[in-house]
Design a protein around this motif. Structure first.
Motif, PDB file in Angstrom:
ATOM      1  N   HIS A 283       0.835  -1.205   0.000  1.00  0.00           N
ATOM      2  CA  HIS A 283       0.000   0.000   0.000  1.00  0.00           C
ATOM      3  C   HIS A 283       0.871   1.257   0.000  1.00  0.00           C
ATOM      4  N   LEU A 284       1.906   1.293   0.836  1.00  0.00           N
ATOM      5  CA  LEU A 284       2.808   2.447   0.851  1.00  0.00           C
ATOM      6  C   LEU A 284       3.503   2.612  -0.498  1.00  0.00           C
ATOM      7  N   GLN A 285       3.941   1.496  -1.076  1.00  0.00           N
ATOM      8  CA  GLN A 285       4.597   1.574  -2.380  1.00  0.00           C
ATOM      9  C   GLN A 285       3.637   2.106  -3.435  1.00  0.00           C
ATOM     10  N   ASP A 286       2.385   1.735  -3.330  1.00  0.00           N
ATOM     11  CA  ASP A 286       1.365   2.210  -4.264  1.00  0.00           C
ATOM     12  C   ASP A 286       1.189   3.730  -4.150  1.00  0.00           C
ATOM     13  N   ILE A 287       1.174   4.224  -2.915  1.00  0.00           N
ATOM     14  CA  ILE A 287       1.079   5.682  -2.716  1.00  0.00           C
ATOM     15  C   ILE A 287       2.288   6.367  -3.339  1.00  0.00           C
TER      16      ILE A 287
END
Length: 665
Positions: A145-149
């Motif tokens: 999720h953080l990588q997606d952001i």
């Protein structure tokens, strides 16, 4: 996020999937113009909410974009508009609450001893409060999720991450039980499970911080647990700064922030205080906090060494409330005028108060702020002393006086450290059980011996011309049981007085406790050189009953030990003072606050009025420094002053809410 801004808004956006046309009315120009008009220079905006929905055009999980989000570029447009106007935008995401995860991945939820999901807020359904276990497959999910952001927003557009909801929890899931066993914790013992959960949280934070730093090296990083205390020190290196969530009307009360920030400001990190524009708690749509309350909460942050953050919640339409930002703007206009006198200002303490929170065990779990600490903070604020809250690892030599309030656990290591401090000229006040090795022959620190607690659940003190000199010379009740001590190597400064008997068995008298028998009991206050000891839990009594005689006898004891008090004034005890220094500017800054806190409602304390005070005299200890000028800021009006011995003396003609005075050398 190298520069911590002092005028932040934390913009919640927890939005149900049952609400249609989400963000339909969002207009980036109107959004940013509202922020600019309200003097805001940083705003935390949402990537993902507690419902589990995303508010940006996710590349990795487009199915999790809020199903009714009209503008899928909401976060991107918020960031773009703000950055064009020099407004920072830390990105919010939730960690351990996610309603969608709870429904779709129940195997990732924390469970109690019975295998039931843990609702950490004890709120009846419907809710999103089931706690996610960070040992589960969710940890990889969160990193994805953080990588997606990062991929979607772009490294160059990320100021920081505000990661919310990280709590210790008594989890009995298979992942935790397995990990506990490998690390030597007993999964069958509750307090060991809770202790392990803190180990797991620290491990998680370290892993996530490294993950972020590898990708966005300059990003701000903060993990929110709604409190900052001694336990945060273990993972402090994983934070770039601190944000102290403390909504007085939202459950924290007006005691939480001063007791906590006086500790947190000494941890070597820049810090923001966080309150809310809500009348009560987060999600209180269409309510506004009283202006006087919001002023006090923000100005108290400045006075105690923190920047300001005000919580709001964006309406699902995407349109900011004009009333809310007129309110916020009216307060931040004054913050903006004064912040040059607050940034890089350091407190000037004369006293250090130990926090009993350091000695909470995992058996205690969630006890909140120690009552003894609250009592001490209230008392010292009302007496206008300047103080920090510390733990046993701090440098004691920064302070003229150490206070150990009621419940500081005994250890030979701490006792020896304090004795060395006293040998070097330090002063100490201890109360009740603090650093008392019960059953030992003689306390090396206090010069007393103690075998047991008092036989009486309530007894009395008898003031004299040394302790209690401003009180009538007759008995005063002490509402909590004291310690039965003997003065071995100490002088007795004040005696206790016994009641006729306890209220127990067949014996009782009147409605509460039996009156004084007139018979002197154990010593109530003793002194061994520069160490004074009170045998009653003075601070917990003050927290419980606000007995003014407790404050006055403590005042007398402090005055016996502490010379050259930093601040004295002629005003009422409702005045709060804070003295800070800006070394590079060669000036000290005096903050004076006067707001009236009242319990008008059943549920919360409020501040509605700021009652002006007139012609209050202040005496500030400046030693041998030569005063160039004393002036009010930000107006810059000169204030007449004169030097008396080592004090600068001046009058403030009018105090209306918050006055700031610059003493320049």
């Amino acid at each position: 996020m190298k520069e911590l801004r002092y005028r932040q808004v934390h913009l919640d956006f927890h939005t149900s999937e049952y609400i249609p046309e989400v963000a339909q009315e969002f207009d980036p120009d109107k959004f940013v113009n509202t922020l600019k008009k309200a003097n805001i220079n940083s705003i935390t905006c949402f990537a993902r909410c507690h419902h589990g929905w995303l508010y940006y055009p996710s590349k990795n999980a487009p199915e999790l974009i809020h199903p009714n989000l009209v503008n899928r570029n909401l976060l991107l447009e918020q960031i773009e508009a703000c950055h064009k106007n020099n407004i920072k935008v830390p990105i919010y995401t939730t960690v351990q609450w996610d309603g969608h995860i709870a429904k779709t991945h129940p195997q990732w939820l924390a469970v109690d001893e019975k295998g039931e999901f843990i609702n950490s807020q004890n709120v009846p359904k419907p809710h999103f409060y089931y706690t996610i276990c960070l040992n589960s497959g969710y940890r990889e999910y969160f990193k994805e999720h953080l990588q997606d952001i990062i991929d979607t927003v772009g490294i160059e557009n990320i100021d920081g991450f505000f990661m919310d909801i990280l709590f210790k929890v008594d989890c009995n899931c298979k992942y935790c039980v397995d990990k506990m066993s490998k690390l030597g914790f007993d999964p069958q013992v509750k307090h060991e499970r809770i202790e392990y959960s803190t180990v797991m949280l620290d491990e998680f934070k370290k892993e996530i911080t490294q993950f972020i730093k590898d990708r966005v090296p300059n990003a701000g990083i903060f993990y929110n647990s709604s409190h900052i205390g001694p336990n945060n020190k273990k993972s402090l290196e994983d934070y770039t700064h601190l944000e102290l969530e403390s909504l007085p009307s939202g459950g924290w009360g007006y005691d939480h922030f001063p007791a906590t920030v006086r500790y947190a400001r000494n941890l070597g990190k820049d810090i923001l205080g966080m309150t809310g524009k809500f009348h009560t708690y987060w999600g209180d749509f269409h309510s506004l906090k009283n202006k006087a309350a919001l002023e006090f909460e923000c100005f108290n942050m400045l006075a105690l060494g923190a920047g300001c953050s005000i919580g709001d919640q964006l309406h699902p339409s995407g349109k900011l409330s004009e009333a809310a930002y007129e309110l916020i703007g009216s307060v931040y206009e004054k913050v903006k005028e004064k912040e040059a006198y607050c940034i890089d200002a350091k407190p000037i303490p004369e006293i250090a108060v130990f926090t009993p929170e350091e000695f909470y065990s995992f058996r205690d779990h969630d006890l909140g702020i120690p009552p003894a600490l609250i009592g001490a903070v209230r008392m010292l604020q009302e007496l206008s002393y300047q103080f920090d809250v510390i733990d046993s690892s701090f440098d004691f030599n920064k302070y003229k006086l150490l206070i150990l309030p009621d419940d500081i656990n005994f250890s030979h290591e701490l006792e020896n450290k304090i004795i060395k401090y006293v040998e070097n000229g330090g002063k100490v006040i201890g109360t009740y059980k603090s650093l008392l090795n019960q059953g030992s022959k003689i306390s090396s620190l206090y010069g007393i011996s103690c075998e047991k607690e008092s036989d009486y659940y309530r007894d009395f003190i008898l003031p004299n011309e040394i302790i209690g000199k401003d009180l009538y010379k007759e008995e005063y009740v002490m509402y909590l049981r004291g310690m039965d001590i003997k003065a071995q190597e100490a002088e007795v400064l004040m005696h206790s007085v016994e009641p006729y008997f306890n209220r127990e068995g067949e014996k009782f008298c009147s409605h509460q406790h039996t009156p004084s028998s007139g018979k002197l009991g154990y010593p109530a206050v003793t002194r061994k050189n520069n160490v004074i000891y009170f045998s009653h839990p003075i601070f917990r009594i003050y927290r419980k009953n606000s007995a003014i005689w407790c404050k006055l006898i403590m005042k007398d004891a402090i005055e016996l030990l502490l010379k050259d008090k930093l601040i004295s004034h002629s005003g009422p005890s409702t005045i709060i003072t804070a003295l800070n220094t800006q070394v590079n500017e060669n000036r000290d800054i005096l903050h004076v606050l006067h707001y009236i806190t009242e319990k008008r409602s059943e549920d919360i304390y409020i501040i509605e009025d700021s009652i002006p005070l007139y012609d209050i005299e202040f005496k500030i200890y400046v030693g041998d420094k030569n005063i160039k000028t004393v002036k009010s800021v930000p107006r810059g009006e000169s204030i007449e002053f004169h030097k008396v011995d080592k004090y600068v003396v001046f009058n403030i003609s009018k105090i209306e809410g918050h006055s700031t005075i610059s003493i320049e050398y």
